[in-house]
Design an enzyme around this catalytic site. Structure first.
Site, short mmCIF file in Angstrom:
data_model
loop_
_atom_site.label_atom_id
_atom_site.label_comp_id
_atom_site.label_asym_id
_atom_site.label_seq_id
_atom_site.Cartn_x
_atom_site.Cartn_y
_atom_site.Cartn_z
CE LYS A 2 -0.79 0.60 4.99
NZ LYS A 2 -0.11 1.90 5.09
CB THR A 3 3.97 2.26 1.80
OG1 THR A 3 3.41 2.00 3.09
CG2 THR A 3 4.84 3.50 1.87
CG ASP A 23 -1.13 5.17 4.77
OD1 ASP A 23 -1.87 4.24 4.41
OD2 ASP A 23 0.07 5.01 5.09
CD GLU A 24 -2.03 2.20 8.33
OE1 GLU A 24 -3.11 1.56 8.44
OE2 GLU A 24 -0.93 1.65 8.25
CD GLN A 46 -3.26 -4.90 8.12
OE1 GLN A 46 -2.19 -4.86 8.73
NE2 GLN A 46 -3.34 -4.72 6.81
NE ARG A 64 1.69 -7.64 10.94
CZ ARG A 64 1.43 -6.86 9.91
NH1 ARG A 64 2.33 -5.98 9.51
NH2 ARG A 64 0.29 -6.95 9.25
#
Length: 677
Positions: free
Chosen positions: A33-34, A225-226, A256, A595
């Site tokens: 996504k980044t 973002d987020e 998330q 993770r």
């Protein structure tokens, strides 16, 4: 242009090439996504948008700095740092608010150079206000707790007057007084706290149409973002900044969202299409981090949530090793298993930094710290401190040390400062001076000692300590002595600051009781504890990482151990009757599982020491949702390779047997074991 679009998968490229209108990018874990967000901003600039007309909001200053550097390199093919003037409106909600408020300060009658109070400044001010209002003696009112309440109210858009109208009980009415005085004192000092920054920005945009229009015209494109972690105030700010062109792009993953306790509302991302009708939705579903086995297991868990968007993550990575589920007899065996497994896997993963141990609460770290020290495995704790360095533990240990050595001035000072009420610095100095004058052959703590200090309250507190030291039987089991310390000095009240971390601190004290119970004498326990607390923490990067699941968000490791997967611990007992809390716990499980890149181990202990007694646990429902059978397998498999719909139970994959942990009479399934439905 080719560089901006190269190395993007079809979904990423579609997101990058969509340059107008509302856009929702649902980005699964490890889906890049980044990269997508950075390349989309680069594409906007390549198509003529001035960087000064782009608002790009991230959730940490570090993330903003890294994105700015990547963007600069992408556009200019330079490795030199970008100039400070590049992307001036890329940053956190708070940093953007500061810039806007500095510019528009006159409209809100703010000093252009207003001071920003951090949390310590806020608590210091609240403490001074309480003293002035003669509320310092109320043990139920703690400055940190009040700061947390004020912050929570502000994040919901509530003022001091709003809080006062809902205050019903005496303590609430006193907090309302403090809240009002707090706001007044800040105004006199031309100061704003972190929450004020957003409140004032919202006030500016909401109440001043001309200013709102000015900033709407300023920002041709808005990227957040987020987005699943935005709170109510941030949500309203974003809506007020969007202009008639509706060029807003939000990126996030409701799967998330794990910060509701901070005020985050994941329904903001679920409602995006309602807020911006006709919005385009692009799903980034290709995972670049985990193996097929890990991805299948994590999706199997999250799909049990009812309130969520629908995504199906996939990966071109290898199938990989199956996810291991291990049941151990207790927390010591669990830590031993993890330590031995790390050493066993060194042939494939030679760097200790390849390993991470994730737990639900910081209190769980002790067993792993001890096991790693015993086996000479370097470790570091992220987002927390070592067990014996935690304040509540050091406070309790100071009392224990006074029991052994009443001339321990360091411990006495700590007890007087942190545990006993009403003993100030002047009284402590007099007390220490008096101790120096008492002959070593004479009893140190006696009823005459308090006479050296003047304060009646301080004398009473000191007599209470003397009574404890005289009446405690040093022959008792150390665990019983620690229990008495916690009860006698009312640590439940001492550690309660009204924030979610209160429970963690009480759990730390419960662990301390369990640790001490393993020793025959108090001096033996104190000696070992001192050795652990003074052990050198790994300073090099080649260390196993210990951290909470919350702290692990955004990180990745080749090998991950998720420990303590038991009902009552994860998910916590508060989630049993609360569907929203249970779903957040399940999202936390998903975050933790994703993770892992290559290997994932899920462990649970059949019993765990909890405040003076050993309690028995059932495996977490998150394990049974994987199809785990506590009477059968310890390995999760995705048999048909569809990623999420099938699992079978097969033989143990562990390299360890019961013999590795010694013989035990422990009954893993006693008849009185509680059954959870």
């Amino acid at each position: 242009m080719d560089k901006i679009l190269e190395e993007l998968n079809p979904a990423q490229r579609q997101a990058v090439e969509t340059l107008s209108g509302p856009l929702l990018i649902l980005a699964g874990a490890g889906s890049g996504k980044t990269k997508t967000l950075t390349h989309r901003i680069a594409n906007l600039i390549a198509h003529g948008t001035n960087p000064h007309n782009i608002l790009a909001v991230t959730f940490t200053n570090k993330a903003a700095g890294e994105m700015r550097e990547r963007l600069w390199q992408l556009l200019h093919n330079q490795t030199t740092p970008p100039p400070r003037s590049f992307m001036p409106y890329m940053g956190t909600f708070h940093s953007i608010a500061v810039k806007i408020l500095r510019i528009e300060h006159g409209t809100l009658n703010l000093d252009r150079n207003f001071v920003i109070y951090d949390t310590d400044d806020q608590i210091s001010l609240i403490r001074r206000i309480m003293k002035n209002l003669h509320m310092s003696d109320n043990k139920q009112l703690k400055p940190k707790s009040i700061q947390s309440i004020i912050s929570s109210e502000k994040n919901q858009g509530h003022s001091a007057d709003d809080y006062a109208t809902t205050a019903l009980y005496p303590n609430q009415k006193q907090i309302a007084q403090i809240f009002a005085r707090y706001e007044s004192e800040k105004a006199k000092a031309s100061a704003l706290d972190f929450d004020d920054l957003l409140i004032k920005e919202l006030e500016l945009l909401k109440n001043h149409p001309d200013i709102r229009t000015k900033w709407q015209q300023k920002f041709h494109h808005i990227l957040i973002d987020e987005y699943q972690d935005t709170n109510l105030v941030q949500y309203h700010i974003v809506k007020l900044l969007v202009n008639e062109d509706r060029n807003i792009c939000v990126v996030g993953d409701d799967w998330q969202s794990i910060y509701s306790w901070r005020g985050a509302d994941f329904t903001n991302i679920l409602n995006f299409e309602k807020d911006f009708p006709g919005a385009k939705v692009i799903k980034l579903e290709q995972n670049y981090r985990s193996t097929k086995s890990i991805l299948a297991a994590s999706q199997k868990v999250i799909r049990e949530n009812k309130t969520r968007t629908d995504k199906t993550l996939f990966t071109d990575a290898e199938e990989g090793e199956p996810v291991d589920i291990e049941n151990l007899s207790d927390e010591t065996a669990e830590a031993t298993f993890v330590a031995m497994k790390i050493l066993n896997l060194q042939k494939d993963y030679p760097d200790f930094s390849d390993f991470a141990v994730l737990y639900r609460t910081n209190a769980q770290s002790y067993a792993f710290e001890k096991a790693f020290l015993n086996m000479h495995i370097p470790y570091k704790i992220i987002g927390g401190v070592r067990f014996y360095d935690r304040k509540e533990i050091k406070d309790a240990m100071a009392v224990l040390r006074l029991l052994i050595n009443q001339r321990d001035k360091v411990s006495l000072t700590r007890v007087c400062s942190n545990i006993l009420s009403g003993i100030g610095e002047v009284s402590i100095r007099k007390l220490l001076g008096a101790i120096d004058s008492i002959d070593e052959a004479q009893p140190l703590f006696n009823p005459d000692l308090p006479s050296v200090i003047n304060s009646t309250k301080a004398k009473t507190a000191l007599l209470r300590l003397i009574n404890f030291l005289k009446t405690t039987d040093l022959e008792d089991n150390p665990g019983k002595i620690v229990e008495r310390v916690i009860t006698y000095f009312d640590f439940h009240t001492l550690v309660d600051d009204g924030t979610p971390t209160t429970d963690d601190r009480m759990k730390n004290l419960e662990v301390l009781v369990g640790n001490a119970s393993e020793y025959d004498t108090l001096p033996d326990f104190l000696a070992d504890a001192t050795l652990m607390s003074s052990a050198d923490e790994a300073t090099n990067k080649n260390s196993v990482t210990l951290m909470t699941m919350h702290a692990a968000k955004g990180l990745e490791f080749p090998v991950v151990f998720i420990v303590g997967m038991e009902e009552g611990l994860f998910p916590g007992s508060r989630a049993y009757d609360n569907e929203a809390e249970l779903e957040e716990e399940r999202r936390l499980a998903y975050v933790a599982m994703t993770r892992a890149m290559k290997r994932l181990f899920l462990t649970y202990a059949l019993s765990r020491y909890s405040y003076g007694t050993r309690s028995y646990s059932m495996p977490s429902r998150f394990l049974t949702e994987l199809g785990y059978n506590p009477y059968g397998s310890s390995t999760y498999h995705d048999q048909d390779g569809d990623g999420f719909t099938d699992n079978s139970i097969e033989g143990l994959s562990s390299d360890f047997t019961d013999d590795d942990f010694g013989e035990s009479d422990f009954d893993p399934f006693p008849e009185d074991l509680p059954i959870y439905t």
